[in-house]
Enzyme design. Structure first.
Site, short mmCIF file in Angstrom:
data_model
loop_
_atom_site.label_atom_id
_atom_site.label_comp_id
_atom_site.label_asym_id
_atom_site.label_seq_id
_atom_site.Cartn_x
_atom_site.Cartn_y
_atom_site.Cartn_z
CE LYS A 89 -4.27 1.33 2.38
NZ LYS A 89 -5.04 1.11 3.60
O1 G3P Z 1 -9.38 2.29 4.34
C1 G3P Z 1 -9.12 3.59 4.81
C2 G3P Z 1 -9.71 3.75 6.14
O2 G3P Z 1 -9.01 3.01 7.10
C3 G3P Z 1 -9.94 5.13 6.57
O3 G3P Z 1 -11.16 5.07 7.17
O4 G3P Z 1 -12.93 5.83 8.64
O5 G3P Z 1 -10.54 6.53 9.06
O6 G3P Z 1 -11.82 7.47 7.15
P1 G3P Z 1 -11.65 6.31 8.06
#
Ligand code: G3P
Length: 218
Positions: free
Chosen positions: A87
């Site tokens: 990633k």
């Molecule tokens: O896959 C990306 C994710 O981990 C971010 O999610 O909810 O932190 O925006 P969030």
């Protein structure tokens, strides 16, 4: 559409795998820290542990932000297990690193994507997966799903092979909207996957069926 779980929590990964619908896992440095996984040795072991649970597609994020560092770190991560997808953040050196890995048969997931232009660049570099963060776009009062639709249209028109991995997916409705919008993959918390099960008429209908069966068979 594939389902990835967006967590570094081994119990939740096991539960999703046990459901039989899991196609992969995405992690990031924040998710690793949330589970208390720190230090290079522990982090690498944790990736190996995740790989032992799921069949394929375990995204492991590089910490380096320079080209040489990303190549070194990404090659080391990819060497841990063939299930690993490296990633890489959507930055200039990241694009160069994605190109390098693409030419060397190592799968990549381009992360922190927020615009169609970034999506085009990542596809040109040969990213295997592209991660637009739809929840964080919604947080800004913009429309994350609209971005998925736009990228989906561009990739189809241009015959670009990069797979759209909708990320920052926060709930079950996001999953449904991503499916409509043409995402190839969604990555989300276990709660969003389990939320797809829910409908009150299912519960009411099942209770009625069982009550009728029991009455007729008593
Ligand atoms: O896959 C990306 C994710 O981990 C971010 O999610 O909810 O932190 O925006 P969030």
């Amino acid at each position: 559409m594939k389902f990835f779980i967006d967590t570094a929590n081994l119990d939740q990964i096991r539960e999703a795998q046990d459901l039989g619908v899991l196609d992969g896992v995405t992690t990031n440095p924040s998710l690793m820290a949330k589970e208390g996984i720190t230090g290079e040795k522990n982090i690498l072991q944790h990736y190996k542990d995740i790989c032992s649970i799921v069949d394929n597609n375990v995204s492991a994020e590089v910490i380096s932000t320079d080209y040489e560092g990303m190549i070194k770190e990404g090659s080391m991560l990819a060497g841990l297990n063939p299930k690993i997808v490296v990633k890489i953040p959507m930055i200039k050196d990241g694009i160069k690193a994605i190109k390098y890995f693409s030419e060397n048969g190592i799968r990549t997931n381009c992360t922190l994507v927020f615009s169609p232009g970034q999506a085009i660049l990542a596809a040109k570099a040969g990213a295997t997966y592209l991660s637009p963060f739809i929840g964080r776009i919604d947080d800004m009062n913009w429309d994350g799903i609209q971005l998925i639709e736009q990228i989906s249209q561009i990739y189809a028109i241009q015959n670009m092979e990069t797979k759209i991995l909708a990320a920052s997916v926060r709930n079950s409705l996001h999953i449904v909207r991503c499916a409509e919008a043409g995402a190839d993959v969604v990555t989300c918390p276990l709660s969003a996957i389990l939320g797809l099960l829910k409908h009150p008429l299912t519960d009411i209908g099942l209770a009625q069926f069982l009550a009728d069966h029991n009455k007729a068979n008593s």
